[in-house]
Write a protein that holds these residues in place. Structure first.
Motif, PDB file in Angstrom:
ATOM      1  N   GLU A  19       5.833 -11.019 -16.682  1.00  0.00           N
ATOM      2  CA  GLU A  19       5.379 -11.525 -15.643  1.00  0.00           C
ATOM      3  C   GLU A  19       4.074 -11.355 -15.093  1.00  0.00           C
ATOM      4  O   GLU A  19       3.073 -10.492 -15.501  1.00  0.00           O
ATOM      5  CB  GLU A  19       6.329 -10.932 -14.253  1.00  0.00           C
ATOM      6  N   ARG A  21       1.694 -10.484 -12.151  1.00  0.00           N
ATOM      7  CA  ARG A  21       1.677  -9.892 -10.797  1.00  0.00           C
ATOM      8  C   ARG A  21       0.580 -10.275  -9.878  1.00  0.00           C
ATOM      9  O   ARG A  21      -0.733 -10.335 -10.610  1.00  0.00           O
ATOM     10  CB  ARG A  21       1.755  -8.581 -10.995  1.00  0.00           C
ATOM     11  N   ARG A  59       2.377 -10.318  -2.019  1.00  0.00           N
ATOM     12  CA  ARG A  59       2.528  -9.692  -3.285  1.00  0.00           C
ATOM     13  C   ARG A  59       3.748 -10.397  -4.133  1.00  0.00           C
ATOM     14  O   ARG A  59       4.676 -10.425  -3.427  1.00  0.00           O
ATOM     15  CB  ARG A  59       2.836  -8.450  -3.322  1.00  0.00           C
ATOM     16  N   ALA A  60       3.518 -10.910  -5.270  1.00  0.00           N
ATOM     17  CA  ALA A  60       4.610 -11.585  -6.105  1.00  0.00           C
ATOM     18  C   ALA A  60       4.605 -11.361  -7.331  1.00  0.00           C
ATOM     19  O   ALA A  60       3.394 -11.106  -7.903  1.00  0.00           O
ATOM     20  CB  ALA A  60       4.459 -13.069  -5.474  1.00  0.00           C
ATOM     21  N   ALA A  61       5.523 -11.833  -8.132  1.00  0.00           N
ATOM     22  CA  ALA A  61       5.357 -11.786  -9.500  1.00  0.00           C
ATOM     23  C   ALA A  61       5.994 -12.914 -10.039  1.00  0.00           C
ATOM     24  O   ALA A  61       6.940 -13.667  -9.560  1.00  0.00           O
ATOM     25  CB  ALA A  61       6.315 -10.503 -10.123  1.00  0.00           C
ATOM     26  N   SER A 120      10.288   4.331   0.360  1.00  0.00           N
ATOM     27  CA  SER A 120       9.784   3.144   0.745  1.00  0.00           C
ATOM     28  C   SER A 120       8.967   2.385  -0.528  1.00  0.00           C
ATOM     29  O   SER A 120       8.568   3.128  -1.376  1.00  0.00           O
ATOM     30  CB  SER A 120       8.704   3.118   1.639  1.00  0.00           C
ATOM     31  N   ASP A 121       8.886   1.128  -0.493  1.00  0.00           N
ATOM     32  CA  ASP A 121       8.032   0.311  -1.479  1.00  0.00           C
ATOM     33  C   ASP A 121       8.388   0.514  -2.979  1.00  0.00           C
ATOM     34  O   ASP A 121       7.640   0.635  -3.780  1.00  0.00           O
ATOM     35  CB  ASP A 121       6.508   0.961  -1.230  1.00  0.00           C
ATOM     36  N   LYS A 124      13.242  -2.520  -2.749  1.00  0.00           N
ATOM     37  CA  LYS A 124      14.626  -2.664  -2.234  1.00  0.00           C
ATOM     38  C   LYS A 124      14.724  -4.108  -1.934  1.00  0.00           C
ATOM     39  O   LYS A 124      15.732  -4.929  -2.123  1.00  0.00           O
ATOM     40  CB  LYS A 124      15.019  -1.684  -1.246  1.00  0.00           C
ATOM     41  N   THR A 126      13.128  -6.777  -2.563  1.00  0.00           N
ATOM     42  CA  THR A 126      12.964  -7.668  -3.673  1.00  0.00           C
ATOM     43  C   THR A 126      14.107  -7.660  -4.528  1.00  0.00           C
ATOM     44  O   THR A 126      14.542  -8.692  -4.886  1.00  0.00           O
ATOM     45  CB  THR A 126      11.731  -7.132  -4.319  1.00  0.00           C
ATOM     46  N   ASP A 148      17.082  -2.701   7.297  1.00  0.00           N
ATOM     47  CA  ASP A 148      15.716  -2.139   7.285  1.00  0.00           C
ATOM     48  C   ASP A 148      15.059  -2.744   8.850  1.00  0.00           C
ATOM     49  O   ASP A 148      14.617  -4.007   8.970  1.00  0.00           O
ATOM     50  CB  ASP A 148      14.839  -2.632   6.053  1.00  0.00           C
ATOM     51  N   GLN A 151      10.796  -3.279   8.071  1.00  0.00           N
ATOM     52  CA  GLN A 151      10.127  -4.348   7.380  1.00  0.00           C
ATOM     53  C   GLN A 151      11.619  -5.408   6.817  1.00  0.00           C
ATOM     54  O   GLN A 151      11.533  -5.713   5.773  1.00  0.00           O
ATOM     55  CB  GLN A 151       9.782  -3.941   6.076  1.00  0.00           C
ATOM     56  N   GLY A 281       5.346  -3.309 -10.465  1.00  0.00           N
ATOM     57  CA  GLY A 281       4.660  -4.222  -9.450  1.00  0.00           C
ATOM     58  C   GLY A 281       4.951  -3.907  -7.990  1.00  0.00           C
ATOM     59  O   GLY A 281       4.175  -4.295  -7.091  1.00  0.00           O
ATOM     60  N   SER A 283       4.323  -1.906  -5.629  1.00  0.00           N
ATOM     61  CA  SER A 283       3.202  -0.860  -5.314  1.00  0.00           C
ATOM     62  C   SER A 283       3.170  -0.491  -3.571  1.00  0.00           C
ATOM     63  O   SER A 283       3.729  -1.362  -2.869  1.00  0.00           O
ATOM     64  CB  SER A 283       1.735  -1.287  -5.887  1.00  0.00           C
ATOM     65  N   ARG A 285       2.394   0.129   0.151  1.00  0.00           N
ATOM     66  CA  ARG A 285       1.644  -0.446   0.961  1.00  0.00           C
ATOM     67  C   ARG A 285       1.123   0.407   2.164  1.00  0.00           C
ATOM     68  O   ARG A 285       1.742   1.285   2.514  1.00  0.00           O
ATOM     69  CB  ARG A 285       2.470  -1.621   1.667  1.00  0.00           C
TER      70      ARG A 285
HETATM   71  P1  ATP Z   1      10.384  -1.050   2.301  1.00  0.00           P
HETATM   72  O1  ATP Z   1      10.563   0.376   2.187  1.00  0.00           O
HETATM   73  O2  ATP Z   1       9.061  -1.197   3.036  1.00  0.00           O
HETATM   74  O3  ATP Z   1      11.446  -2.090   2.779  1.00  0.00           O
HETATM   75  P2  ATP Z   1      10.947  -2.077  -0.076  1.00  0.00           P
HETATM   76  O4  ATP Z   1      11.505  -0.935  -1.081  1.00  0.00           O
HETATM   77  O5  ATP Z   1      11.814  -3.110   0.166  1.00  0.00           O
HETATM   78  O6  ATP Z   1      10.103  -1.598   0.682  1.00  0.00           O
HETATM   79  P3  ATP Z   1       9.609  -4.319  -1.368  1.00  0.00           P
HETATM   80  O7  ATP Z   1       9.340  -4.849  -0.027  1.00  0.00           O
HETATM   81  O8  ATP Z   1      10.779  -5.026  -2.188  1.00  0.00           O
HETATM   82  O9  ATP Z   1       9.967  -2.908  -1.168  1.00  0.00           O
HETATM   83  O10 ATP Z   1       8.528  -4.239  -2.423  1.00  0.00           O
HETATM   84  C1  ATP Z   1       7.084  -3.918  -1.869  1.00  0.00           C
HETATM   85  C2  ATP Z   1       6.091  -4.834  -2.009  1.00  0.00           C
HETATM   86  O11 ATP Z   1       6.001  -5.116  -3.631  1.00  0.00           O
HETATM   87  C3  ATP Z   1       6.675  -6.348  -1.644  1.00  0.00           C
HETATM   88  O12 ATP Z   1       5.209  -6.819  -1.042  1.00  0.00           O
HETATM   89  C4  ATP Z   1       6.925  -7.131  -2.956  1.00  0.00           C
HETATM   90  O13 ATP Z   1       6.531  -8.515  -2.755  1.00  0.00           O
HETATM   91  C5  ATP Z   1       6.038  -6.641  -3.868  1.00  0.00           C
HETATM   92  N1  ATP Z   1       6.593  -6.455  -5.188  1.00  0.00           N
HETATM   93  C6  ATP Z   1       7.815  -6.029  -5.665  1.00  0.00           C
HETATM   94  N2  ATP Z   1       8.189  -6.228  -6.918  1.00  0.00           N
HETATM   95  C7  ATP Z   1       6.898  -6.741  -7.534  1.00  0.00           C
HETATM   96  C8  ATP Z   1       6.785  -7.148  -8.859  1.00  0.00           C
HETATM   97  N3  ATP Z   1       7.608  -7.242  -9.895  1.00  0.00           N
HETATM   98  N4  ATP Z   1       5.316  -7.592  -8.949  1.00  0.00           N
HETATM   99  C9  ATP Z   1       4.388  -7.799  -7.720  1.00  0.00           C
HETATM  100  N5  ATP Z   1       4.952  -7.449  -6.695  1.00  0.00           N
HETATM  101  C10 ATP Z   1       5.999  -6.849  -6.445  1.00  0.00           C
END
Ligand code: ATP
Length: 424
Positions: A19, A21, A59-61, A120-121, A124, A126, A148, A151, A281, A283, A285
């Motif tokens: 992927e 990223r 942020r995306a993959a 966090s982060d 989840k 995603t 949540d 976010q 990916g 990471s 925030r």
């Molecule tokens: P929170 O606890 O804040 O709800 P979360 O555990 O739900 O966080 P996500 O929001 O899914 O986490 O992901 C954190 C960030 O990382 C998002 O901006 C998401 O787009 C990005 N992200 C997730 N997977 C990837 C990846 N494989 N490559 C690049 N970015 C990614």
């Protein structure tokens, strides 16, 4: 537009199961085009030769199962190709859930109810998005349950809600939320009112059960429940509560072995609890980044994802509105009236007198039924939101920003801790 889609670009040749990223911050938007092969963003297939826009903050993959070529315009802060992704494990998880749906279909039972937990982060949201996308691409109609409050992806921050997913998420805008079910919570962390939080979770589960009773397809498809990153103390108890309220069949724990072991110990044995690795990916925030993401959600609510909506601004008299806050501030136990517990206080509707303090707060609009009763208002679904953009104490008026023109419907307003500066 002035967006980068001519100018210099970079080509990425992605091998199978890798992927690209991207992290886009202050450097302006980035455009991506799939030139050849197949690729997806969190489970949504990309259309070839279409340019996708990733604005600052994204942020995306771009992942490929079979290999592809991608072209990129603009200069993201981070852009690299990773071969080390957990996607195969995530796909296997989807296959497992799909088997449960097939079995549910065959045996007239209900499909998998899945809770996704983790700090966090760790990705989840995603993972929920990916599994929902894979399910809907197989013709299912799964429900996204968003717990949540910080976010969330169903409505503005400070709410919980549910959404029936009928098509894959839009790469740029996520799941389309035409008629989500939304409840007012009022702040961005469940800890501010855990009693209300758990009550709303139960309420959502109840409404989801009713829907499953009425709609076989929804029932077979099951749900994905996204939760908060707060996994200690009451946060942990809230996870246990959600698991039991929804009678979940599967719990997916991302990244944290300790949480996994705790849940394995505390949930009934028939719940399948799985530990999954986080993606490299996903990471961390910063606080700033989270606040900006929340602001962006509210801005999108009023102005549309591409600034395509035009909200209304109008005045209302103090005397025309009824504003409440859910939950009285806690007072010493010794001061509580006899027979009342601290917890009862958390569900109390406390009238708020309109005034300067209200400026910039976000408020939920809860319509009143014809009877006009306010009983159980905190458990009723929200019709929309307004922001108080100005307060004139002399003239006793509020200026509000609203998605609908004046007047406000016959309603009660529930005030949030959350504030939004309307700078547009
Ligand atoms: P929170 O606890 O804040 O709800 P979360 O555990 O739900 O966080 P996500 O929001 O899914 O986490 O992901 C954190 C960030 O990382 C998002 O901006 C998401 O787009 C990005 N992200 C997730 N997977 C990837 C990846 N494989 N490559 C690049 N970015 C990614």
């Amino acid at each position: 537009s002035s967006l980068p889609s001519s100018g210099p670009s970079t080509k990425f040749e992605l091998e199978r199961e890798t992927e690209l990223r991207l992290e886009v911050e202050g450097t302006g938007p980035v455009r991506v085009e799939l030139v050849s092969g197949l690729a997806e963003v969190f489970g949504t297939e990309l259309t070839r030769n279409k340019k996708y826009l990733f604005p600052p903050g994204s942020r995306a993959a771009i992942f490929t199962w079979h290999g592809c070529t991608v072209q990129l315009w603009g200069s993201p802060d981070v852009a690299y190709v990773s071969r080390d992704t957990p996607m195969l494990l995530y796909l296997n998880t989807h296959v497992g859930l799909e088997q449960m749906r097939i079995q549910a279909e065959r045996e007239g039972e209900r499909g998998p109810r899945v809770l996704v937990a983790g700090p966090s982060d760790v990705g989840k949201s995603t993972l929920c998005r990916l599994l929902l996308n894979y399910a809907v691409r197989r013709g299912r109609r799964p429900t996204l349950v968003e717990l949540d409050v910080g976010q969330g992806s169903v409505s503005v921050p400070g709410t919980v809600g549910a959404l029936c997913v009928e098509r894959p998420a839009d790469v740029e805008e996520g799941f389309s939320a035409q008629a989500p079910l939304v409840y007012h919570f009022g702040s961005t962390t469940p800890g501010t009112n855990i009693k209300l939080y758990n009550k709303l979770t139960s309420r959502l589960a109840h409404v989801f059960n009713l829907r499953c009773d009425a709609n076989r397809r929804a029932s077979v498809s099951g749900c994905l429940i996204n939760t908060c990153g707060w996994v200690k103390g009451s946060g942990y108890q809230a996870l246990i509560h959600a698991a039991s309220a929804f009678e979940v069949d599967v719990v997916l724990v991302l990244d944290q072995e300790r949480l996994y072991n705790d849940l394995l110990r505390d949930l009934p044995h028939f719940v399948r609890t799985l530990l999954l690795p986080k993606s490299g990916g996903a990471s961390e925030r910063s606080k700033e980044c989270r606040r900006e993401a929340r602001d962006q959600r509210v801005r999108e609510y009023f102005y549309g994802p591409r600034g395509s909506l035009y909200p209304h601004a109008f005045e209302v008299k103090f005397s025309e509105v009824k504003v409440y806050k859910v939950g009285a501030p806690s007072i010493p136990d010794s001061c509580l009236p006899l027979g009342m517990s601290q917890e009862d206080n958390q569900l109390k509707l406390v009238p708020v007198t309109p005034g300067r303090d209200m400026a910039h707060h976000l408020l939920s609009v809860v319509p009143l039924d014809c009877g006009g009763t306010e009983e159980g208002i905190e458990e009723r679904s929200v019709a929309g939101f307004i922001v108080i953009t100005g307060v004139d104490s002399e003239r006793q008026t509020l200026t509000v920003l609203s998605p609908a023109p004046r007047p406000l419907p016959k309603c009660v307003l529930l005030i949030m801790d959350i504030r939004f500066m309307d700078l547009k």
